[in-house]
Design a protein around this motif. Structure first.
Motif, mmCIF file in Angstrom:
data_model
loop_
_atom_site.group_PDB
_atom_site.id
_atom_site.type_symbol
_atom_site.label_atom_id
_atom_site.label_comp_id
_atom_site.label_asym_id
_atom_site.label_seq_id
_atom_site.Cartn_x
_atom_site.Cartn_y
_atom_site.Cartn_z
ATOM 1 N N PHE A 1 14.685 -46.238 -36.415
ATOM 2 C CA PHE A 1 13.898 -46.673 -37.566
ATOM 3 C C PHE A 1 12.694 -45.756 -37.695
ATOM 4 C CE2 PHE A 1 10.895 -49.411 -39.836
ATOM 5 C CZ PHE A 1 11.720 -49.963 -40.805
ATOM 6 N N ILE A 2 12.581 -45.066 -38.821
ATOM 7 C CA ILE A 2 11.509 -44.093 -39.014
ATOM 8 C C ILE A 2 10.592 -44.543 -40.144
ATOM 9 C CG2 ILE A 2 10.957 -41.697 -39.577
ATOM 10 C CD1 ILE A 2 13.700 -40.963 -38.396
ATOM 11 N N VAL A 3 9.299 -44.421 -39.901
ATOM 12 C CA VAL A 3 8.269 -44.761 -40.880
ATOM 13 C C VAL A 3 7.624 -43.465 -41.354
ATOM 14 C CG1 VAL A 3 6.133 -46.047 -41.274
ATOM 15 C CG2 VAL A 3 7.830 -46.924 -39.647
ATOM 16 N N GLY A 4 7.470 -43.318 -42.663
ATOM 17 C CA GLY A 4 6.852 -42.111 -43.213
ATOM 18 C C GLY A 4 5.971 -42.435 -44.401
ATOM 19 N N GLY A 5 5.397 -41.416 -44.988
ATOM 20 C CA GLY A 5 4.502 -41.630 -46.119
ATOM 21 C C GLY A 5 4.612 -40.536 -47.159
ATOM 22 N N GLU B 1 0.927 -44.815 -39.099
ATOM 23 C CA GLU B 1 0.856 -44.921 -37.637
ATOM 24 C C GLU B 1 0.875 -46.384 -37.182
ATOM 25 O OE1 GLU B 1 1.169 -42.604 -35.266
ATOM 26 O OE2 GLU B 1 1.562 -41.227 -36.922
ATOM 27 N N LEU B 2 0.114 -47.241 -37.864
ATOM 28 C CA LEU B 2 0.101 -48.668 -37.503
ATOM 29 C C LEU B 2 1.474 -49.303 -37.694
ATOM 30 C CD1 LEU B 2 -3.305 -49.783 -39.063
ATOM 31 C CD2 LEU B 2 -2.709 -49.815 -36.623
ATOM 32 N N LEU B 3 2.141 -48.980 -38.779
ATOM 33 C CA LEU B 3 3.475 -49.532 -39.029
ATOM 34 C C LEU B 3 4.467 -49.050 -37.977
ATOM 35 C CD1 LEU B 3 3.534 -49.171 -42.917
ATOM 36 C CD2 LEU B 3 3.613 -51.336 -41.643
ATOM 37 N N ALA B 4 4.397 -47.778 -37.644
ATOM 38 C CA ALA B 4 5.295 -47.227 -36.622
ATOM 39 C C ALA B 4 5.054 -47.895 -35.268
ATOM 40 C CB ALA B 4 5.122 -45.717 -36.532
ATOM 41 N N PRO C 1 9.025 -43.926 -34.021
ATOM 42 C CA PRO C 1 8.234 -42.740 -34.361
ATOM 43 C C PRO C 1 7.878 -42.754 -35.833
ATOM 44 C CG PRO C 1 10.546 -42.167 -34.238
ATOM 45 C CD PRO C 1 10.433 -43.612 -33.804
ATOM 46 N N SER C 2 6.806 -42.098 -36.148
ATOM 47 C CA SER C 2 6.467 -41.959 -37.564
ATOM 48 C C SER C 2 6.859 -40.562 -38.014
ATOM 49 C CB SER C 2 4.981 -42.204 -37.810
ATOM 50 O OG SER C 2 4.206 -41.282 -37.090
ATOM 51 N N ALA C 3 7.297 -40.480 -39.231
ATOM 52 C CA ALA C 3 7.612 -39.181 -39.814
ATOM 53 C C ALA C 3 6.328 -38.616 -40.398
ATOM 54 C CB ALA C 3 8.671 -39.346 -40.898
ATOM 55 N N ASP C 4 6.425 -37.435 -40.901
ATOM 56 C CA ASP C 4 5.265 -36.844 -41.546
ATOM 57 C C ASP C 4 4.862 -37.639 -42.771
ATOM 58 O OD1 ASP C 4 5.145 -34.736 -39.753
ATOM 59 O OD2 ASP C 4 6.433 -33.462 -40.974
ATOM 60 N N VAL C 5 3.605 -37.513 -43.125
ATOM 61 C CA VAL C 5 3.114 -38.029 -44.397
ATOM 62 C C VAL C 5 3.023 -36.820 -45.317
ATOM 63 C CG1 VAL C 5 1.198 -39.127 -45.596
ATOM 64 C CG2 VAL C 5 1.872 -39.932 -43.317
ATOM 65 N N GLN D 1 13.299 -44.865 -43.209
ATOM 66 C CA GLN D 1 13.651 -46.260 -43.493
ATOM 67 C C GLN D 1 12.511 -47.048 -44.128
ATOM 68 O OE1 GLN D 1 14.637 -44.840 -40.396
ATOM 69 N NE2 GLN D 1 16.603 -44.494 -41.376
ATOM 70 N N LEU D 2 11.267 -46.762 -43.737
ATOM 71 C CA LEU D 2 10.110 -47.440 -44.315
ATOM 72 C C LEU D 2 9.146 -46.368 -44.806
ATOM 73 C CD1 LEU D 2 8.470 -49.979 -44.980
ATOM 74 C CD2 LEU D 2 7.588 -49.937 -42.639
ATOM 75 N N LEU D 3 8.961 -46.321 -46.119
ATOM 76 C CA LEU D 3 8.163 -45.267 -46.747
ATOM 77 C C LEU D 3 6.950 -45.873 -47.442
ATOM 78 C CD1 LEU D 3 7.967 -42.239 -47.537
ATOM 79 C CD2 LEU D 3 9.296 -42.828 -49.591
ATOM 80 N N VAL D 4 5.772 -45.468 -47.006
ATOM 81 C CA VAL D 4 4.537 -45.847 -47.685
ATOM 82 C C VAL D 4 4.365 -44.869 -48.852
ATOM 83 C CG1 VAL D 4 2.026 -46.067 -47.500
ATOM 84 C CG2 VAL D 4 3.497 -46.726 -45.560
ATOM 85 N N VAL D 5 4.313 -45.396 -50.065
ATOM 86 C CA VAL D 5 4.141 -44.577 -51.261
ATOM 87 C C VAL D 5 2.732 -44.861 -51.774
ATOM 88 C CG1 VAL D 5 4.995 -44.026 -53.566
ATOM 89 C CG2 VAL D 5 6.614 -44.701 -51.763
ATOM 90 N N ALA D 6 1.856 -43.877 -51.604
ATOM 91 C CA ALA D 6 0.433 -44.092 -51.864
ATOM 92 C C ALA D 6 -0.069 -43.261 -53.032
ATOM 93 C CB ALA D 6 -0.369 -43.744 -50.616
#
Length: 174
Positions: A3-7, A27-30, A36-40, A69-74
């Motif tokens: 499961f990867i978190v990115g932005g 980073e907090l979500l990861a 691991p977190s992916a790049d933002v 899998q989880l993308l923060v769209v800011a």
């Protein structure tokens, strides 16, 4: 599958406060899901290239983000909505391109009157691309984003309130 978190940040200013806040949130979500977190991605580094759908660098970023899998769209809120830079980038995706992606619409604005811009403008765009946002959106006033201690406290509180849902989402995606 991990499961990867990115932005993805649609602020036209490079190294913006929106970018800094997004990095902190990713980073907090990861950490919350033990992944691991992916790049933002800072779209400001691409500028007008996001309008060129044949640009190899932009195309590579679009492709890479479909594996998160989880993308923060800011985005900062400009004139009551998301930025044109973000819209131009997202327009490069076809309908349903983010159907395997959970998203967090994250907006930053100077005025609390724009607190619903994520829900009323950004969320429908993400829906069109097939993304789902079970965690809901997040709005932070610019004054909070400008204060690292207050920003980090608000982000941590937002993530903590969603800890059980995050665990469920990460478990389903894995």
């Amino acid at each position: 599958m991990q499961f990867i978190v990115g932005g993805l940040v649609g602020n036209p200013r490079a190294e913006s406060k929106t970018l800094t806040a997004t990095r902190a949130l990713v980073e907090l979500l990861a950490e919350a899901v033990g992944s691991p977190s992916a790049d933002v991605v800072d779209l400001a580094t691409f500028g007008g290239r996001v309008l060129d759908y044949s640009d190899e660098g932009v195309t590579a970023v679009r492709t890479a983000l479909t594996s998160v899998q989880l993308l923060v769209v800011a985005t900062p809120v400009y004139k009551g909505s998301y930025t044109g830079l973000l819209k131009s980038f997202l327009d490069g995706y076809g309908p349903g391109a983010l159907s395997a992606t959970y998203t967090v619409p994250f907006t930053v604005a100077a005025s609390p009157q724009h607190s619903l811009a994520g829900a009323t403008h950004l969320q429908p765009l993400l829906d069109e691309l097939g993304a789902t946002s079970p965690l809901g959106g997040l709005f932070l006033p610019d004054a909070v984003v400008s204060d690292p201690a207050e920003r980090d406290a608000r982000l941590a509180e937002w993530v903590d309130r969603r800890a059980r849902l995050l665990a469920a989402i990460a478990g389903v995606a894995a």
